[in-house]
Scaffold this motif. Structure first.
Motif, mmCIF file in Angstrom:
data_model
loop_
_atom_site.group_PDB
_atom_site.id
_atom_site.type_symbol
_atom_site.label_atom_id
_atom_site.label_comp_id
_atom_site.label_asym_id
_atom_site.label_seq_id
_atom_site.Cartn_x
_atom_site.Cartn_y
_atom_site.Cartn_z
ATOM 1 N N ASN A 27 -10.235 -7.587 13.596
ATOM 2 C CA ASN A 27 -10.088 -8.290 12.314
ATOM 3 C C ASN A 27 -11.327 -8.130 11.439
ATOM 4 O O ASN A 27 -11.223 -7.924 10.224
ATOM 5 C CB ASN A 27 -9.813 -9.784 12.531
ATOM 6 C CG ASN A 27 -8.351 -10.044 12.871
ATOM 7 O OD1 ASN A 27 -7.503 -9.170 12.726
ATOM 8 N ND2 ASN A 27 -8.066 -11.239 13.341
ATOM 9 N N ALA A 28 -12.503 -8.225 12.050
ATOM 10 C CA ALA A 28 -13.749 -8.101 11.280
ATOM 11 C C ALA A 28 -13.870 -6.697 10.703
ATOM 12 O O ALA A 28 -14.364 -6.514 9.592
ATOM 13 C CB ALA A 28 -14.948 -8.427 12.166
ATOM 14 N N MET A 29 -13.406 -5.696 11.446
ATOM 15 C CA MET A 29 -13.471 -4.318 10.952
ATOM 16 C C MET A 29 -12.474 -4.094 9.824
ATOM 17 O O MET A 29 -12.781 -3.454 8.825
ATOM 18 C CB MET A 29 -13.243 -3.338 12.098
ATOM 19 C CG MET A 29 -14.415 -3.353 13.079
ATOM 20 S SD MET A 29 -14.287 -2.107 14.349
ATOM 21 C CE MET A 29 -14.413 -0.597 13.366
ATOM 22 N N LEU A 30 -11.261 -4.642 9.985
ATOM 23 C CA LEU A 30 -10.245 -4.492 8.935
ATOM 24 C C LEU A 30 -10.709 -5.175 7.652
ATOM 25 O O LEU A 30 -10.500 -4.671 6.554
ATOM 26 C CB LEU A 30 -8.897 -5.064 9.391
ATOM 27 C CG LEU A 30 -8.251 -4.454 10.646
ATOM 28 C CD1 LEU A 30 -6.835 -4.994 10.841
ATOM 29 C CD2 LEU A 30 -8.229 -2.932 10.599
ATOM 30 N N ALA A 31 -11.368 -6.329 7.816
ATOM 31 C CA ALA A 31 -11.853 -7.064 6.647
ATOM 32 C C ALA A 31 -12.879 -6.249 5.870
ATOM 33 O O ALA A 31 -13.034 -6.410 4.666
ATOM 34 C CB ALA A 31 -12.459 -8.400 7.083
ATOM 35 N N LYS A 32 -13.595 -5.353 6.561
ATOM 36 C CA LYS A 32 -14.601 -4.512 5.897
ATOM 37 C C LYS A 32 -14.009 -3.219 5.364
ATOM 38 O O LYS A 32 -14.721 -2.389 4.787
ATOM 39 C CB LYS A 32 -15.731 -4.175 6.871
ATOM 40 C CG LYS A 32 -16.791 -5.255 6.966
ATOM 41 C CD LYS A 32 -18.095 -4.664 7.496
ATOM 42 C CE LYS A 32 -19.191 -5.706 7.599
ATOM 43 N NZ LYS A 32 -19.974 -5.836 6.392
ATOM 44 N N GLY A 33 -12.721 -2.984 5.608
ATOM 45 C CA GLY A 33 -12.084 -1.796 5.038
ATOM 46 C C GLY A 33 -11.632 -0.757 6.046
ATOM 47 O O GLY A 33 -11.131 0.299 5.669
ATOM 48 N N ALA A 34 -11.806 -1.033 7.343
ATOM 49 C CA ALA A 34 -11.318 -0.097 8.359
ATOM 50 C C ALA A 34 -9.793 -0.200 8.455
ATOM 51 O O ALA A 34 -9.215 -1.207 8.045
ATOM 52 C CB ALA A 34 -11.944 -0.422 9.708
ATOM 53 N N HIS A 35 -9.148 0.860 8.972
ATOM 54 C CA HIS A 35 -7.705 0.838 9.183
ATOM 55 C C HIS A 35 -7.410 0.871 10.670
ATOM 56 O O HIS A 35 -7.984 1.666 11.408
ATOM 57 C CB HIS A 35 -7.041 2.042 8.501
ATOM 58 C CG HIS A 35 -6.887 1.866 7.025
ATOM 59 N ND1 HIS A 35 -5.728 2.146 6.354
ATOM 60 C CD2 HIS A 35 -7.760 1.394 6.099
ATOM 61 C CE1 HIS A 35 -5.888 1.876 5.069
ATOM 62 N NE2 HIS A 35 -7.116 1.426 4.888
ATOM 63 N N ARG A 36 -6.482 0.011 11.063
ATOM 64 C CA ARG A 36 -6.141 -0.112 12.471
ATOM 65 C C ARG A 36 -5.750 1.244 13.082
ATOM 66 O O ARG A 36 -6.174 1.586 14.179
ATOM 67 C CB ARG A 36 -4.990 -1.115 12.611
ATOM 68 C CG ARG A 36 -4.545 -1.398 14.020
ATOM 69 C CD ARG A 36 -3.376 -2.368 14.020
ATOM 70 N NE ARG A 36 -3.804 -3.750 14.003
ATOM 71 C CZ ARG A 36 -4.136 -4.436 15.087
ATOM 72 N NH1 ARG A 36 -4.102 -3.863 16.257
ATOM 73 N NH2 ARG A 36 -4.502 -5.692 14.999
ATOM 74 N N ASN A 37 -4.955 2.031 12.349
ATOM 75 C CA ASN A 37 -4.445 3.277 12.938
ATOM 76 C C ASN A 37 -5.468 4.419 12.935
ATOM 77 O O ASN A 37 -5.186 5.502 13.407
ATOM 78 C CB ASN A 37 -3.133 3.712 12.260
ATOM 79 C CG ASN A 37 -3.298 3.877 10.760
ATOM 80 O OD1 ASN A 37 -4.421 3.865 10.253
ATOM 81 N ND2 ASN A 37 -2.197 4.038 10.055
ATOM 82 N N ARG A 38 -6.667 4.160 12.387
ATOM 83 C CA ARG A 38 -7.713 5.189 12.433
ATOM 84 C C ARG A 38 -8.769 4.875 13.495
ATOM 85 O O ARG A 38 -9.695 5.658 13.698
ATOM 86 C CB ARG A 38 -8.410 5.293 11.067
ATOM 87 C CG ARG A 38 -7.523 5.805 9.946
ATOM 88 C CD ARG A 38 -8.368 6.299 8.780
ATOM 89 N NE ARG A 38 -9.219 5.272 8.211
ATOM 90 C CZ ARG A 38 -9.096 4.828 6.948
ATOM 91 N NH1 ARG A 38 -8.165 5.321 6.164
ATOM 92 N NH2 ARG A 38 -9.919 3.920 6.488
ATOM 93 N N LEU A 39 -8.654 3.725 14.156
ATOM 94 C CA LEU A 39 -9.715 3.288 15.060
ATOM 95 C C LEU A 39 -9.798 4.172 16.303
ATOM 96 O O LEU A 39 -8.780 4.578 16.857
ATOM 97 C CB LEU A 39 -9.497 1.828 15.481
ATOM 98 C CG LEU A 39 -9.588 0.775 14.368
ATOM 99 C CD1 LEU A 39 -9.345 -0.618 14.937
ATOM 100 C CD2 LEU A 39 -10.950 0.843 13.672
ATOM 101 N N ARG A 40 -11.033 4.479 16.694
ATOM 102 C CA ARG A 40 -11.331 5.203 17.922
ATOM 103 C C ARG A 40 -12.204 4.294 18.773
ATOM 104 O O ARG A 40 -12.998 3.531 18.232
ATOM 105 C CB ARG A 40 -12.108 6.485 17.633
ATOM 106 C CG ARG A 40 -11.415 7.406 16.629
ATOM 107 C CD ARG A 40 -10.349 8.196 17.336
ATOM 108 N NE ARG A 40 -9.663 9.107 16.435
ATOM 109 C CZ ARG A 40 -8.546 8.797 15.763
ATOM 110 N NH1 ARG A 40 -8.037 7.584 15.857
ATOM 111 N NH2 ARG A 40 -7.956 9.691 15.010
#
Lengths: 121, 183
Positions: free
Chosen positions: B86-99
């Protein structure tokens, strides 16, 4: 007849955790992975309660609550927010949108059961 | 999987320690997250497009069912992972790009219920369930590890440390977990 709960969360792990907890309590469960998916599934299902996450892609929890409340036929369905968020500002936003309650994760199955019993009649 | 060697000098980077139960997220070039692990797991997640990285540090895999204390429930991986994502998505990351990179899960003492092994199994299964690609891992064994992760670069270094004892206990901080508010 068992009452039906729709759970809305973009995390498969969280949906599984909810399925396990609510299944044990005897509820029938319908799952959706975001607000859009939930709106689609609400068009041909009649859950007694909606439990939704806030942070989700496509349509978040706030958008979902607003959309559901715009439809008169869903006016009386309780909506519980289940989230890691704790800010008063977000709580107020959910209240104004039409949420019935706010539960902060992590949840214990007992507390969740008590909250559900309180809003389901 | 072999650990990745970091080919940059991180000595001048701003070091942020990630203690048990904590998470950190950043996209700053000169930041390094650092933690020491025993049976705990640290997951390092990275979005290579947004160049945002995050690290958490959790103690236990999954609640047994008899654990109902909200603060205690915060020690578990399923919560720690959601908070980090959630903290990463809030900063602009996308769930389907996470490694992901996974570290820790050592067996620190015998008769400790194989917490490390359960933690490692949980972390791998979680990533699979969430369709997050596992890029690298260094888990299991019997030694503590020090992990350094550069969030903006997605690069990590994991060293086995014989003489360092990780601090593995729950800091009980009263907070809002488990709170129920009716409107």
């Amino acid at each position: 007849m068992a009452q039906t709960i729709m759970t809305v969360d973009d995390s498969p792990s969280m949906r599984m955790l909810l399925r396990a907890a609510l299944g044990k309590m005897g509820y029938t469960i319908i799952e959706a992975e975001d607000g859009i998916d939930a709106m689609e599934k609400l068009s041909n299902n009649r859950p007694d309660l909606l439990i939704t996450d806030i942070n989700m892609p496509r349509m978040d929890g706030f958008g979902l609550i607003e959309n559901v409340r715009q439809d008169d036929s869903w006016r009386n369905m309780p909506i519980l927010v289940l989230t890691t968020e704790t800010s008063d500002e977000k709580k107020q936003r959910a209240r104004i949108a039409g949420a019935t309650g706010w539960i902060v994760k992590p949840f214990s199955p007992d507390k969740l059961a008590a909250a559900i019993r309180r809003v389901l009649h | 999987m072999a650990e990745t060697t970091m080919k940059i000098n991180i000595n001048n980077f701003k070091r942020i320690d990630v203690m048990q139960g904590e998470k950190q997220v950043s996209s700053e070039d000169d930041v390094v997250f650092s933690t020491v692990l025993g049976s705990c797991i640290a997951a390092c997640l990275y979005d290579p497009i947004a160049k945002i990285g995050g690290m958490n540090h959790f103690l236990l895999a999954e609640p047994s069912g008899s654990d109902h204390d909200p603060n205690s429930l915060k020690r578990y991986g399923v919560y720690a992972m959601e908070v980090l994502i959630n903290a990463m998505l809030a900063k602009g990351a996308h769930r389907n790009r996470l490694r992901a990179r996974l570290y820790g899960g050592a067996t620190m003492r015998s008769g400790f219920g194989d917490i490390g092994i359960k933690n490692a199994e949980f972390a791998r299964r979680f990533l699979q369930d969430e369709h997050i690609l596992l890029n690298a891992e260094d888990i299991g064994g019997t030694t503590a590890r020090r992990v350094d992760f550069c969030p903006a670069l997605g690069l990590a270094r994991c060293r086995h440390v014989e003489n360092q004892r990780p601090v593995e206990r729950l800091e009980v901080v009263p907070d809002k977990a488990g709170d129920v508010t009716f409107f």
